[in-house]
Design a protein around this motif. Structure first.
Motif, PDB file in Angstrom:
ATOM      1  N   ASP A  49      -8.817  -6.927  19.877  1.00  0.00           N
ATOM      2  CA  ASP A  49      -7.446  -6.592  19.499  1.00  0.00           C
ATOM      3  C   ASP A  49      -7.337  -5.105  19.205  1.00  0.00           C
ATOM      4  OD1 ASP A  49      -6.682  -9.238  19.707  1.00  0.00           O
ATOM      5  OD2 ASP A  49      -6.972  -9.663  17.576  1.00  0.00           O
ATOM      6  N   GLY A  50      -6.240  -4.521  19.653  1.00  0.00           N
ATOM      7  CA  GLY A  50      -5.984  -3.113  19.396  1.00  0.00           C
ATOM      8  C   GLY A  50      -6.575  -2.168  20.426  1.00  0.00           C
ATOM      9  N   MET A  51      -7.386  -2.684  21.338  1.00  0.00           N
ATOM     10  CA  MET A  51      -7.965  -1.835  22.384  1.00  0.00           C
ATOM     11  C   MET A  51      -7.057  -1.860  23.603  1.00  0.00           C
ATOM     12  SD  MET A  51     -10.795  -0.191  22.105  1.00  0.00           S
ATOM     13  CE  MET A  51     -12.184  -0.127  21.033  1.00  0.00           C
ATOM     14  N   PRO A  52      -6.860  -0.714  24.251  1.00  0.00           N
ATOM     15  CA  PRO A  52      -6.093  -0.718  25.500  1.00  0.00           C
ATOM     16  C   PRO A  52      -6.774  -1.637  26.523  1.00  0.00           C
ATOM     17  CG  PRO A  52      -6.435   1.522  24.708  1.00  0.00           C
ATOM     18  CD  PRO A  52      -7.277   0.619  23.858  1.00  0.00           C
ATOM     19  N   PRO A  53      -6.003  -2.287  27.388  1.00  0.00           N
ATOM     20  CA  PRO A  53      -6.581  -3.258  28.323  1.00  0.00           C
ATOM     21  C   PRO A  53      -7.535  -2.653  29.353  1.00  0.00           C
ATOM     22  CG  PRO A  53      -4.245  -2.943  28.762  1.00  0.00           C
ATOM     23  CD  PRO A  53      -4.558  -2.186  27.511  1.00  0.00           C
ATOM     24  N   ASP A  54      -7.497  -1.323  29.545  1.00  0.00           N
ATOM     25  CA  ASP A  54      -8.394  -0.706  30.526  1.00  0.00           C
ATOM     26  C   ASP A  54      -9.710  -0.217  29.910  1.00  0.00           C
ATOM     27  OD1 ASP A  54      -7.190   1.356  29.103  1.00  0.00           O
ATOM     28  OD2 ASP A  54      -7.118   2.701  30.822  1.00  0.00           O
ATOM     29  N   VAL A  55      -9.919  -0.448  28.625  1.00  0.00           N
ATOM     30  CA  VAL A  55     -11.169  -0.066  27.973  1.00  0.00           C
ATOM     31  C   VAL A  55     -12.180  -1.183  28.197  1.00  0.00           C
ATOM     32  CG1 VAL A  55     -12.288   0.419  25.764  1.00  0.00           C
ATOM     33  CG2 VAL A  55     -10.051   1.409  26.278  1.00  0.00           C
ATOM     34  N   LEU A  56     -13.319  -0.849  28.816  1.00  0.00           N
ATOM     35  CA  LEU A  56     -14.325  -1.846  29.171  1.00  0.00           C
ATOM     36  C   LEU A  56     -15.441  -1.943  28.145  1.00  0.00           C
ATOM     37  CD1 LEU A  56     -14.631  -1.054  32.983  1.00  0.00           C
ATOM     38  CD2 LEU A  56     -12.999  -2.543  31.806  1.00  0.00           C
ATOM     39  N   GLY A  57     -15.637  -0.894  27.358  1.00  0.00           N
ATOM     40  CA  GLY A  57     -16.680  -0.885  26.342  1.00  0.00           C
ATOM     41  C   GLY A  57     -16.354   0.155  25.289  1.00  0.00           C
TER      42      GLY A  57
END
Length: 136
Positions: A49-57
């Motif tokens: 939660d709270g991470m942009p959807p394009d962040v993979l790690g």
């Protein structure tokens, strides 16, 4: 490894092979269980939660230091690569994990133009059988 995403056996096996291959020079051994506080922990999460959807790690940072635990996000990797095979998913996740581990082992917050420390990976490279684009 703290596998909160409950990866399938084929994904785990592919992850293990690729991860240890990419980090062979660092002599990092992978364990799929809770290992205690004195070791580097990588958490596989479906999504955060709270991470942009394009962040993979992600690697935590404080000041100029990179701190554990490190995280790899399974659902965004699957969505980005459009992988429909667990071995491909495992390989892609290992490449993202190796990137985060290198941030930690090198205490490097910056990215490179190529190799595993590249800022962004093309989808086709993340799921490719060829590991060469991720080597130094």
């Amino acid at each position: 490894m703290d596998d909160r995403a409950d990866l399938s056996y084929p994904a785990r096996a592919a992850f293990h092979r690729e991860f240890e291959f990419l980090l062979a020079r660092e002599h990092i051994r992978l364990r799929w269980r809770d290992c205690g506080a004195d070791l580097l922990r990588i958490t596989l999460e479906n999504r955060r939660d709270g991470m942009p959807p394009d962040v993979l790690g992600a690697a935590r940072r404080r000041g100029g230091a990179v701190l554990p635990p490190l995280a790899v996000f399974v659902d965004p990797v699957i969505e980005f690569t459009r992988a429909n095979d667990w071995s491909v998913v495992g390989r892609a996740l290992a490449r993202v994990a190796a990137h985060e581990v290198r941030h930690y082992t090198a205490q490097q917050t910056t990215h490179a133009g190529r190799g595993v420390m590249r800022r962004r990976f093309p989808s086709r490279q993340l799921k490719s059988r060829d590991p060469c684009p991720f080597l130094p």
